[in-house]
Motif scaffolding. Structure first.
Motif, PDB file in Angstrom:
ATOM      1  N   LEU A 163       0.836  -1.197   0.000  1.00 15.94           N
ATOM      2  CA  LEU A 163       0.000   0.000   0.000  1.00 15.94           C
ATOM      3  C   LEU A 163       0.868   1.244   0.000  1.00 15.94           C
ATOM      4  N   ARG A 213      -2.554   5.481   1.370  1.00 18.74           N
ATOM      5  CA  ARG A 213      -3.510   4.437   1.762  1.00 18.74           C
ATOM      6  C   ARG A 213      -3.194   3.892   3.153  1.00 18.74           C
ATOM      7  N   THR A 248     -10.664   3.900   6.338  1.00 20.07           N
ATOM      8  CA  THR A 248     -11.071   2.911   5.346  1.00 20.07           C
ATOM      9  C   THR A 248     -10.455   1.558   5.646  1.00 20.07           C
ATOM     10  N   TYR A 295      -9.132  -1.655   3.209  1.00 17.69           N
ATOM     11  CA  TYR A 295      -8.912  -2.134   1.846  1.00 17.69           C
ATOM     12  C   TYR A 295      -9.067  -3.644   1.819  1.00 17.69           C
ATOM     13  N   ARG A 296      -9.642  -4.143   0.719  1.00 16.92           N
ATOM     14  CA  ARG A 296      -9.885  -5.571   0.567  1.00 16.92           C
ATOM     15  C   ARG A 296      -9.164  -6.099  -0.670  1.00 16.92           C
TER      16      ARG A 296
END
Length: 168
Positions: free
Chosen positions: A138, A142, A151, A153-154
């Motif tokens: 990342l 991010r 957030t 992330y997937r």
């Protein structure tokens, strides 16, 4: 890495490609679309971006310098196609059927969504994350969004949330 100064000959080659593809599109579409503004301010791993409202193409000077002919042949028409699609069709999917048609049928260039350039010179620091199936890297932006709890992330393959740290 500091942005390299682009030789005038290279800038002229970019402009010639842009003008040639624009003339071809105007002829095939029976239009008179104007020449977009061209700036060399794109950063990071993106080779270029099309700014629709500004009718502007931003090109990455580092990737241009490192991949001169391939960049001119692929990236310049790719970004021009985005602007032409916007002028011709209005707002549509960025790499949808209209863009593919503009690339292949009008500009005569294979419709590839992403470039294949070596990115070592333009990659920033990344942070290791993992899921069930693989390791991920990342960007700092991010990573910071994850740290602030903004957030999750997937993984696009297994759908699992990414977890900070390597699997080793």
């Amino acid at each position: 890495m500091k942005t390299p100064r682009l030789p005038i000959a290279l800038q002229l080659a970019v402009m010639r490609s842009l003008r040639d593809k624009l003339a071809l599109a105007n002829q095939k579409l029976d239009r008179n679309y104007p020449e977009p503004k061209l700036v060399y301010q794109q950063r990071g791993t993106a080779a270029g971006t099309a700014w629709l409202a500004k009718y502007e193409i931003r090109l990455n000077p580092i990737l241009l310098r490192e991949n001169e002919q391939a960049f001119i042949d692929e990236v310049v028409p790719h970004e021009l196609a985005h602007l032409l699609v916007w002028k011709h069709f209005g707002r549509v999917a960025p790499h949808g059927k209209e863009w593919k048609w503009m690339m292949e049928s009008v500009l005569g260039v294979p419709a590839r969504r992403t470039h294949q350039f070596e990115l070592e010179s333009v990659q920033r620091n990344t942070f290791p994350y993992h899921c069930k199936c693989q390791q991920h890297q990342l960007t700092l932006r991010r990573h910071n969004r994850v740290l602030r709890g903004e957030t999750v992330y997937r993984c696009v393959h297994c759908g699992e949330a990414l977890i900070a740290g390597s699997t080793n």
